[in-house]
Design a protein around this motif. Structure first.
Motif, PDB file in Angstrom:
ATOM      1  N   SER A   1      49.798  57.777  80.595  1.00 41.29           N
ATOM      2  CA  SER A   1      48.723  59.131  80.063  1.00 41.29           C
ATOM      3  C   SER A   1      47.633  58.598  80.180  1.00 41.29           C
ATOM      4  N   SER A   2      46.840  59.426  79.832  1.00 39.59           N
ATOM      5  CA  SER A   2      45.231  59.281  80.434  1.00 39.59           C
ATOM      6  C   SER A   2      44.164  59.803  78.941  1.00 39.59           C
ATOM      7  N   MET A   3      42.570  58.824  80.288  1.00 37.90           N
ATOM      8  CA  MET A   3      42.219  59.107  79.008  1.00 37.90           C
ATOM      9  C   MET A   3      40.288  59.093  79.023  1.00 37.90           C
ATOM     10  N   ASN A   4      40.146  60.771  79.339  1.00 36.74           N
ATOM     11  CA  ASN A   4      38.460  60.303  79.975  1.00 36.74           C
ATOM     12  C   ASN A   4      38.617  59.483  81.362  1.00 36.74           C
ATOM     13  N   GLY A   5      39.151  60.731  82.577  1.00 36.75           N
ATOM     14  CA  GLY A   5      40.297  60.020  83.381  1.00 36.75           C
ATOM     15  C   GLY A   5      40.516  58.711  83.743  1.00 36.75           C
ATOM     16  N   SER A   6      40.861  57.936  83.128  1.00 32.45           N
ATOM     17  CA  SER A   6      41.057  56.631  83.252  1.00 32.45           C
ATOM     18  C   SER A   6      42.084  56.717  82.669  1.00 32.45           C
ATOM     19  N   PRO A   7      43.243  55.686  83.749  1.00 37.36           N
ATOM     20  CA  PRO A   7      45.092  55.774  83.282  1.00 37.36           C
ATOM     21  C   PRO A   7      45.069  54.766  81.870  1.00 37.36           C
ATOM     22  N   THR A   8      45.874  55.577  80.833  1.00 39.18           N
ATOM     23  CA  THR A   8      46.794  54.435  79.670  1.00 39.18           C
ATOM     24  C   THR A   8      48.221  54.339  79.063  1.00 39.18           C
ATOM     25  N   LEU A   9      48.614  54.166  78.462  1.00 35.40           N
ATOM     26  CA  LEU A   9      49.727  53.574  78.344  1.00 35.40           C
ATOM     27  C   LEU A   9      49.914  54.238  76.568  1.00 35.40           C
ATOM     28  N   ASN A  10      50.846  55.357  76.174  1.00 35.96           N
ATOM     29  CA  ASN A  10      50.992  55.287  74.611  1.00 35.96           C
ATOM     30  C   ASN A  10      51.993  54.275  74.678  1.00 35.96           C
TER      31      ASN A  10
ATOM     32  N   ILE B   1      44.076  48.618  81.635  1.00 42.37           N
ATOM     33  CA  ILE B   1      45.570  49.605  82.773  1.00 42.37           C
ATOM     34  C   ILE B   1      44.690  49.605  84.456  1.00 42.37           C
ATOM     35  N   GLN B   2      45.218  49.949  85.321  1.00 41.60           N
ATOM     36  CA  GLN B   2      44.961  49.962  86.590  1.00 41.60           C
ATOM     37  C   GLN B   2      46.185  51.299  86.831  1.00 41.60           C
ATOM     38  N   GLN B   3      45.599  52.071  87.833  1.00 39.59           N
ATOM     39  CA  GLN B   3      46.192  52.754  88.088  1.00 39.59           C
ATOM     40  C   GLN B   3      47.345  52.663  89.538  1.00 39.59           C
ATOM     41  N   GLY B   4      48.315  53.331  88.913  1.00 40.18           N
ATOM     42  CA  GLY B   4      49.943  53.035  90.542  1.00 40.18           C
ATOM     43  C   GLY B   4      50.217  51.983  90.064  1.00 40.18           C
ATOM     44  N   THR B   5      50.365  51.419  89.453  1.00 40.21           N
ATOM     45  CA  THR B   5      50.360  49.441  89.866  1.00 40.21           C
ATOM     46  C   THR B   5      52.324  49.446  89.865  1.00 40.21           C
TER      47      THR B   5
ATOM     48  N   ILE C   1      52.321  44.880  56.730  1.00 37.13           N
ATOM     49  CA  ILE C   1      52.299  45.199  57.944  1.00 37.13           C
ATOM     50  C   ILE C   1      51.290  45.669  58.997  1.00 37.13           C
ATOM     51  N   ARG C   2      51.807  44.605  60.245  1.00 36.47           N
ATOM     52  CA  ARG C   2      50.440  44.822  61.124  1.00 36.47           C
ATOM     53  C   ARG C   2      51.591  44.915  62.191  1.00 36.47           C
ATOM     54  N   TYR C   3      51.030  45.191  63.647  1.00 33.49           N
ATOM     55  CA  TYR C   3      51.880  45.046  64.821  1.00 33.49           C
ATOM     56  C   TYR C   3      51.036  44.290  65.820  1.00 33.49           C
ATOM     57  N   ILE C   4      51.611  43.274  67.193  1.00 31.74           N
ATOM     58  CA  ILE C   4      50.735  42.926  67.749  1.00 31.74           C
ATOM     59  C   ILE C   4      51.656  43.636  69.144  1.00 31.74           C
ATOM     60  N   VAL C   5      50.888  43.755  69.946  1.00 35.16           N
ATOM     61  CA  VAL C   5      51.110  44.756  71.348  1.00 35.16           C
ATOM     62  C   VAL C   5      50.713  43.866  72.238  1.00 35.16           C
ATOM     63  N   MET C   6      51.733  43.517  73.148  1.00 36.51           N
ATOM     64  CA  MET C   6      51.164  42.006  74.195  1.00 36.51           C
ATOM     65  C   MET C   6      51.491  43.213  75.348  1.00 36.51           C
ATOM     66  N   TYR C   7      50.571  43.231  76.953  1.00 33.03           N
ATOM     67  CA  TYR C   7      51.275  44.077  77.303  1.00 33.03           C
ATOM     68  C   TYR C   7      50.935  43.371  78.737  1.00 33.03           C
ATOM     69  N   SER C   8      51.184  42.672  80.120  1.00 33.19           N
ATOM     70  CA  SER C   8      50.953  42.336  81.028  1.00 33.19           C
ATOM     71  C   SER C   8      51.591  42.408  82.224  1.00 33.19           C
ATOM     72  N   THR C   9      51.286  42.503  83.279  1.00 35.28           N
ATOM     73  CA  THR C   9      51.760  42.888  84.733  1.00 35.28           C
ATOM     74  C   THR C   9      52.740  41.640  85.256  1.00 35.28           C
TER      75      THR C   9
END
Length: 356
Positions: A7-16, A61-65, A27-35
């Motif tokens: 998705s996107s927010m304010n013209g920048s790419p995001t991931l939902n 988060i970068q565009q078009g990875t 209960i809490r959650y930790i989300v880890m992300y990497s290329t």
């Protein structure tokens, strides 16, 4: 039940990101992300925590990875270099500018590279692994392509066992016999555990060799012998025949086997003495005689003592042998010119230079 929606927010790419998980207070959650594409999060993965079962990732988060395709066709060939084992790795991978590769290897057998795996980068589809490679050890290898800082999936795991040096040679003896394969004999007047760099060298196809080059009477020589590989680790026997007594050169012998370019330990030291030239023949007499109507010459001399002595008698119709050289020494040098004649005097022409 993890789902990821670009998705996107304010013209920048995001991931939902949303998921199914346990409910309840605290209960809490930790989300880890990497290329980086691997089974578990890499050490440099970004992270975000939340108390809900969804989150929007924005940081980094970068565009078009786009990731490079997976490396396939990995082959591993054991080899050696400068007496040490190596592994030659080749593969099939994506083509194009900016493509590099990372090769990871470890003695740990698992589906993906362990965190402590060694690694080497390459700009081609082949690499020779040397760092940390031990003899006779099984290694597991993974290869991945990298482009624009993004790493593709690792290849399927491949494995190979590095080469081993042959076992230590034993049973070295010094006896008068010969048989064998191919050997390298090094010898020197320097007494040390291994051959010095300036040691003389001779190769032989049998388990015995006569050393002549540079051998001088009454000098102690040290000899090392190694065998080339031949179906395993051969036991070597170094042999020669020689009399005993004063003035005989003594040799010390060490033997090692070589296989696949790797040399085993030297054997325990053995020794023997080389031959000395017999003393000069004296008391020569020549008597004219005849046999069956033809003239003969009867030659006698004083016999030398000791076993294994034989004699050579040379004779010629030439009365004189004249040797000449520009070298000033008591006896003719080996490169002296010579001329034979039955008359005296003689005129020397060949090789004569003005004013010499």
């Amino acid at each position: 039940g993890v789902t990821v929606t670009p998705s996107s927010m304010n013209g920048s790419p995001t991931l939902n990101v949303s998921w199914t998980g346990p409910t309840g207070s605290g209960i809490r959650y930790i989300v880890m992300y990497s290329t980086t594409n691997q089974a578990s999060p890499p050490q440099n993965a970004r992270e975000k925590t939340t108390s809900t079962r969804s989150v929007t990732l924005t940081d980094g988060i970068q565009q078009g990875t786009t990731y490079p395709s997976q490396v396939t066709g990995v082959t591993v060939t054991p080899s050696s270099m400068n007496g040490s084992p190596t592994l030659r790795v080749t593969w099939t991978g994506p083509t194009g500018s900016g493509i590099t590769y990372i090769v990871k290897y470890s003695t740990t057998n698992q589906a993906i590279p362990p965190q402590n795996a060694r690694e080497k980068t390459a700009s081609t589809k082949a690499v020779t692994l040397t760092d940390g490679i031990q003899q006779g050890t099984k290694y597991y290898i993974w290869v991945a392509a990298i482009k624009n800082g993004l790493q593709g999936n690792y290849s399927s795991k491949e494995s190979a066992r590095s080469l081993s040096a042959p076992s230590r040679v034993t049973g070295v003896t010094v006896t008068p016999s010969s048989s064998g394969i191919t050997y390298i004999v090094k010898y020197s007047t320097t007494n040390r555990v291994s051959p010095p760099q300036n040691a003389r060298e001779k190769t032989a196809s049998t388990k015995a060799v006569t050393l002549t080059d540079g051998i001088q009477q009454g000098i102690t020589y040290y000899v090392w012998v190694a065998a080339s590989s031949m179906n395993g680790s051969p036991t070597l026997r170094v042999t020669w025949t020689g009399p005993t007594g004063s003035g005989i050169t003594k040799y010390y012998i060490w033997v090692a086997a070589i296989k696949n370019g790797l040399q085993g330990n030297y054997s325990s030291k053995e020794s023997a003495r080389s031959l000395s030239a017999p003393s000069r023949v004296t008391g020569v007499t020549v008597t004219q005689s005849s046999m069956n109507g033809s003239p003969t010459l009867r030659v006698t001399w004083t016999r030398l003592t000791g076993s294994g002595i034989s004699y050579i008698v040379k004779y010629s119709t030439n009365t004189y042998i004249v040797k000449y050289s520009t070298t000033n020494q008591a006896s003719p040098p080996q490169d002296a010119r010579n001329i034979t004649t039955s008359t005296s005097p003689v005129t020397l022409i060949d090789g004569i230079q003005q004013g010499t």
